[in-house]
Motif scaffolding. Structure first.
Motif, PDB file in Angstrom:
ATOM      1  N   ARG A 180       0.797  -0.950   0.069  1.00  0.00           N
ATOM      2  CA  ARG A 180      -0.019   0.166   0.037  1.00  0.00           C
ATOM      3  C   ARG A 180       0.924   1.280   0.133  1.00  0.00           C
ATOM      4  O   ARG A 180       1.961   1.164   0.772  1.00  0.00           O
ATOM      5  CB  ARG A 180      -0.907  -0.006   1.247  1.00  0.00           C
ATOM      6  CG  ARG A 180      -2.026  -1.050   1.205  1.00  0.00           C
ATOM      7  CD  ARG A 180      -2.835  -1.003   2.273  1.00  0.00           C
ATOM      8  NE  ARG A 180      -3.962  -2.002   2.566  1.00  0.00           N
ATOM      9  CZ  ARG A 180      -5.174  -1.866   1.773  1.00  0.00           C
ATOM     10  NH1 ARG A 180      -5.350  -0.627   0.919  1.00  0.00           N
ATOM     11  NH2 ARG A 180      -6.088  -2.981   1.820  1.00  0.00           N
ATOM     12  N   ALA A 181       0.208   2.171  -0.869  1.00  0.00           N
ATOM     13  CA  ALA A 181       1.383   3.416  -0.969  1.00  0.00           C
ATOM     14  C   ALA A 181       1.094   4.394   0.341  1.00  0.00           C
ATOM     15  O   ALA A 181       0.180   4.317   1.166  1.00  0.00           O
ATOM     16  CB  ALA A 181       0.699   4.337  -2.001  1.00  0.00           C
ATOM     17  N   ARG A 182       2.116   4.827   0.880  1.00  0.00           N
ATOM     18  CA  ARG A 182       1.932   5.741   1.890  1.00  0.00           C
ATOM     19  C   ARG A 182       2.543   7.183   1.406  1.00  0.00           C
ATOM     20  O   ARG A 182       3.714   7.364   0.902  1.00  0.00           O
ATOM     21  CB  ARG A 182       2.890   5.527   3.099  1.00  0.00           C
ATOM     22  CG  ARG A 182       2.925   6.235   4.259  1.00  0.00           C
ATOM     23  CD  ARG A 182       3.568   5.524   5.246  1.00  0.00           C
ATOM     24  NE  ARG A 182       3.385   6.338   6.766  1.00  0.00           N
ATOM     25  CZ  ARG A 182       2.241   6.149   7.424  1.00  0.00           C
ATOM     26  NH1 ARG A 182       1.350   5.433   7.161  1.00  0.00           N
ATOM     27  NH2 ARG A 182       1.982   6.988   8.686  1.00  0.00           N
TER      28      ARG A 182
ATOM     29  N   GLU B 188       0.880  11.867   7.257  1.00  0.00           N
ATOM     30  CA  GLU B 188       1.212  10.756   6.456  1.00  0.00           C
ATOM     31  C   GLU B 188      -0.212   9.830   6.222  1.00  0.00           C
ATOM     32  O   GLU B 188      -0.624   9.722   7.583  1.00  0.00           O
ATOM     33  CB  GLU B 188       2.719  10.121   6.664  1.00  0.00           C
ATOM     34  CG  GLU B 188       3.692  10.749   6.470  1.00  0.00           C
ATOM     35  CD  GLU B 188       5.102   9.781   6.867  1.00  0.00           C
ATOM     36  OE1 GLU B 188       4.917   8.700   6.935  1.00  0.00           O
ATOM     37  OE2 GLU B 188       6.119  10.417   6.398  1.00  0.00           O
ATOM     38  N   ALA B 189      -0.385   9.237   5.257  1.00  0.00           N
ATOM     39  CA  ALA B 189      -1.678   8.510   5.155  1.00  0.00           C
ATOM     40  C   ALA B 189      -1.375   7.355   4.292  1.00  0.00           C
ATOM     41  O   ALA B 189      -0.759   7.571   3.195  1.00  0.00           O
ATOM     42  CB  ALA B 189      -2.748   9.520   4.553  1.00  0.00           C
ATOM     43  N   THR B 190      -1.587   6.229   4.945  1.00  0.00           N
ATOM     44  CA  THR B 190      -1.365   4.995   4.067  1.00  0.00           C
ATOM     45  C   THR B 190      -2.744   4.622   3.101  1.00  0.00           C
ATOM     46  O   THR B 190      -3.994   5.128   3.657  1.00  0.00           O
ATOM     47  CB  THR B 190      -1.261   3.723   5.038  1.00  0.00           C
ATOM     48  OG1 THR B 190      -0.352   4.150   6.103  1.00  0.00           O
ATOM     49  CG2 THR B 190      -1.217   2.424   4.198  1.00  0.00           C
TER      50      THR B 190
ATOM     51  N   LEU C 252      -6.757   8.762   2.020  1.00  0.00           N
ATOM     52  CA  LEU C 252      -6.199   8.486   0.687  1.00  0.00           C
ATOM     53  C   LEU C 252      -7.002   7.418   0.130  1.00  0.00           C
ATOM     54  O   LEU C 252      -6.550   6.191   0.629  1.00  0.00           O
ATOM     55  CB  LEU C 252      -4.758   8.395   1.168  1.00  0.00           C
ATOM     56  CG  LEU C 252      -3.853   7.909   0.133  1.00  0.00           C
ATOM     57  CD1 LEU C 252      -3.834   8.930  -1.007  1.00  0.00           C
ATOM     58  CD2 LEU C 252      -2.456   7.643   0.581  1.00  0.00           C
ATOM     59  N   GLY C 253      -7.389   7.658  -0.853  1.00  0.00           N
ATOM     60  CA  GLY C 253      -8.088   6.678  -1.744  1.00  0.00           C
ATOM     61  C   GLY C 253      -7.246   5.735  -2.433  1.00  0.00           C
ATOM     62  O   GLY C 253      -7.435   4.561  -2.807  1.00  0.00           O
ATOM     63  N   GLY C 254      -6.210   6.151  -3.105  1.00  0.00           N
ATOM     64  CA  GLY C 254      -5.268   5.415  -3.843  1.00  0.00           C
ATOM     65  C   GLY C 254      -4.283   6.295  -4.244  1.00  0.00           C
ATOM     66  O   GLY C 254      -4.072   7.486  -4.254  1.00  0.00           O
ATOM     67  N   PHE C 255      -3.159   5.641  -4.792  1.00  0.00           N
ATOM     68  CA  PHE C 255      -2.037   6.275  -5.449  1.00  0.00           C
ATOM     69  C   PHE C 255      -1.690   5.512  -6.647  1.00  0.00           C
ATOM     70  O   PHE C 255      -1.372   4.412  -6.828  1.00  0.00           O
ATOM     71  CB  PHE C 255      -0.858   6.528  -4.427  1.00  0.00           C
ATOM     72  CG  PHE C 255       0.390   7.088  -5.162  1.00  0.00           C
ATOM     73  CD1 PHE C 255       0.328   8.471  -5.482  1.00  0.00           C
ATOM     74  CD2 PHE C 255       1.448   6.517  -5.785  1.00  0.00           C
ATOM     75  CE1 PHE C 255       1.545   9.244  -5.917  1.00  0.00           C
ATOM     76  CE2 PHE C 255       2.611   7.028  -6.067  1.00  0.00           C
ATOM     77  CZ  PHE C 255       2.581   8.539  -6.064  1.00  0.00           C
ATOM     78  N   ASP C 256      -1.659   6.522  -7.954  1.00  0.00           N
ATOM     79  CA  ASP C 256      -1.512   6.016  -9.265  1.00  0.00           C
ATOM     80  C   ASP C 256       0.014   6.252  -9.411  1.00  0.00           C
ATOM     81  O   ASP C 256       0.706   7.344  -9.556  1.00  0.00           O
ATOM     82  CB  ASP C 256      -2.215   6.687 -10.452  1.00  0.00           C
ATOM     83  CG  ASP C 256      -1.811   6.035 -11.540  1.00  0.00           C
ATOM     84  OD1 ASP C 256      -0.868   5.438 -11.855  1.00  0.00           O
ATOM     85  OD2 ASP C 256      -2.887   6.365 -12.589  1.00  0.00           O
ATOM     86  N   ALA C 257       0.981   5.148  -9.170  1.00  0.00           N
ATOM     87  CA  ALA C 257       2.612   5.181  -9.308  1.00  0.00           C
ATOM     88  C   ALA C 257       2.808   5.797 -10.679  1.00  0.00           C
ATOM     89  O   ALA C 257       3.802   6.327 -10.846  1.00  0.00           O
ATOM     90  CB  ALA C 257       2.888   4.097  -8.842  1.00  0.00           C
ATOM     91  N   GLU C 258       2.106   5.159 -11.658  1.00  0.00           N
ATOM     92  CA  GLU C 258       2.638   5.486 -13.103  1.00  0.00           C
ATOM     93  C   GLU C 258       2.527   6.927 -13.416  1.00  0.00           C
ATOM     94  O   GLU C 258       3.373   7.445 -14.087  1.00  0.00           O
ATOM     95  CB  GLU C 258       1.803   4.679 -13.997  1.00  0.00           C
ATOM     96  CG  GLU C 258       2.324   3.240 -14.034  1.00  0.00           C
ATOM     97  CD  GLU C 258       1.556   2.379 -15.033  1.00  0.00           C
ATOM     98  OE1 GLU C 258       0.710   2.762 -15.808  1.00  0.00           O
ATOM     99  OE2 GLU C 258       1.682   1.153 -15.064  1.00  0.00           O
ATOM    100  N   ARG C 259       1.312   7.463 -12.934  1.00  0.00           N
ATOM    101  CA  ARG C 259       0.886   8.988 -13.289  1.00  0.00           C
ATOM    102  C   ARG C 259       1.263   9.788 -12.067  1.00  0.00           C
ATOM    103  O   ARG C 259       1.395  10.884 -12.416  1.00  0.00           O
ATOM    104  CB  ARG C 259      -0.534   9.306 -13.480  1.00  0.00           C
ATOM    105  CG  ARG C 259      -0.969   8.256 -14.661  1.00  0.00           C
ATOM    106  CD  ARG C 259      -2.509   8.361 -14.738  1.00  0.00           C
ATOM    107  NE  ARG C 259      -2.845   9.636 -14.774  1.00  0.00           N
ATOM    108  CZ  ARG C 259      -4.289  10.175 -14.333  1.00  0.00           C
ATOM    109  NH1 ARG C 259      -5.180   9.247 -13.708  1.00  0.00           N
ATOM    110  NH2 ARG C 259      -4.420  11.514 -14.116  1.00  0.00           N
TER     111      ARG C 259
ATOM    112  N   ALA D 274       5.662   8.935   0.672  1.00  0.00           N
ATOM    113  CA  ALA D 274       6.416   9.097   2.163  1.00  0.00           C
ATOM    114  C   ALA D 274       7.833   8.626   2.028  1.00  0.00           C
ATOM    115  O   ALA D 274       8.187   7.643   1.200  1.00  0.00           O
ATOM    116  CB  ALA D 274       5.842   8.561   3.233  1.00  0.00           C
ATOM    117  N   GLY D 275       8.855   9.084   2.611  1.00  0.00           N
ATOM    118  CA  GLY D 275      10.385   8.754   2.837  1.00  0.00           C
ATOM    119  C   GLY D 275      10.973   9.501   1.502  1.00  0.00           C
ATOM    120  O   GLY D 275      12.185   8.975   1.499  1.00  0.00           O
TER     121      GLY D 275
END
Length: 290
Positions: free
Chosen positions: A153-155, A202-204, A223-230, A288-289
């Motif tokens: 899960r994205a943070r 910070e939110a997971t 935080l509903g989600g994180f689109d890593a590609e975009r 995060a990080g």
């Protein structure tokens, strides 16, 4: 000729006349009776319709042997029912899939959606795995779906800054807020900006956090989600509250759904009545990080 004979001779025409009259009377009575009968039958015919004839029984052909089975006819245009799979001829294989980052119950729903017609699965909670018995093609589809879904899960870290904006006044102008004052002055009618509070949270992915933003305001976000590609964080909802005095319930000033590009400053606002003042939240999101 004697007088007696003459009377008999003269009387013959009278007898004939009487006989003729009797015959006419009889004929008239018979004719009247016939007319009455005809009139009665005519009245009956016109007064009440004839009763319908009893339906004929269908002709039944004599046959020998058991009766023929009924024939089911499909409705015109209806698709044919699919044939049931012959699972006895299938050659299933068994494979265990370990779920490392996401809930096991959600993984089971994903597996069930990818099962073949003869497939089955069991959930091994102590091991954190799902054992699937299915044909090789279905097993490959399940493996690909789980690999694309079962990721950490994205943070995301959020930096927030609350700014009060107003039109020009005689009051001293506060120092400019880097990255905010210039942008708001260019995009809005306001020219005076004051920072009321800052926060970093910070939110997971899938979690909700809440924090104070100055002495009189609070922010809540999920935080509903994180689109890593975009590189886009989906936040829904993002809410700004004004804290009520003396413990009264806070008043919600803003509620939005946001798509925040990572590493870019974003501004959301809540104008006050009359448009003379407004509150703006400057926020940015980044993994995060970093």
């Amino acid at each position: 000729m004697s007088r007696a004979a003459d009377r008999r001779g003269l009387g013959a025409p009278g007898a004939l006349a009487r006989a003729a009259r009797r015959a006419a009377v009889v004929a008239f009575v018979v004719a009247c009776a016939a007319s009455a009968m005809f009139a009665g039958s005519a009245r009956s015919a016109f007064a009440a319709p004839a009763a319908p004839a009893a339906p004929r029984a269908p002709a039944v052909a004599a046959t020998s042997g058991p009766p023929a089975a009924p024939i089911a006819l499909a409705a015109p245009g209806a698709p044919a029912a699919p044939a049931a799979p012959d699972c006895a001829k299938a050659k299933p294989q068994r494979r265990a899939f370990f779920v490392r980052h996401r809930p096991l119950a959600e993984a089971a729903q994903l597996v069930e959606s990818k099962l073949g017609p003869c497939g089955a699965y069991t959930v091994a909670r102590p091991a954190g795995s799902i054992v699937v018995t299915d044909e090789p093609e279905s097993l490959r589809a399940i493996a690909e779906a789980l690999a694309a879904w079962d990721k950490p899960r994205a943070r995301i870290a959020f930096s927030l800054r609350l700014v009060a904006a107003s039109v020009a006044s005689s009051a001293p102008v506060p120092p400019p807020i880097p990255g905010v004052s210039e942008t708001l002055a260019r995009l809005t009618r306001y020219s005076r900006f004051e920072e009321l509070g800052t926060a970093r949270v910070e939110a997971t992915e899938g979690a909700e956090v809440e924090t104070a933003l100055g002495p009189r305001h609070r922010v809540r976000l999920r935080l509903g989600g994180f689109d890593a590609e975009r590189g886009v964080a989906r936040v829904a909802p993002f809410e700004l509250f004004e804290v009520g005095p003396d413990g009264t319930a806070p008043r919600r000033l803003l509620s939005l759904s946001l798509n925040l590009p990572a590493g870019r400053a974003n501004l959301v606002g809540a104008p006050a009545r009359g448009g003379e003042t407004a509150l703006f939240v400057a926020l940015d999101a980044s993994p995060a990080g970093r």
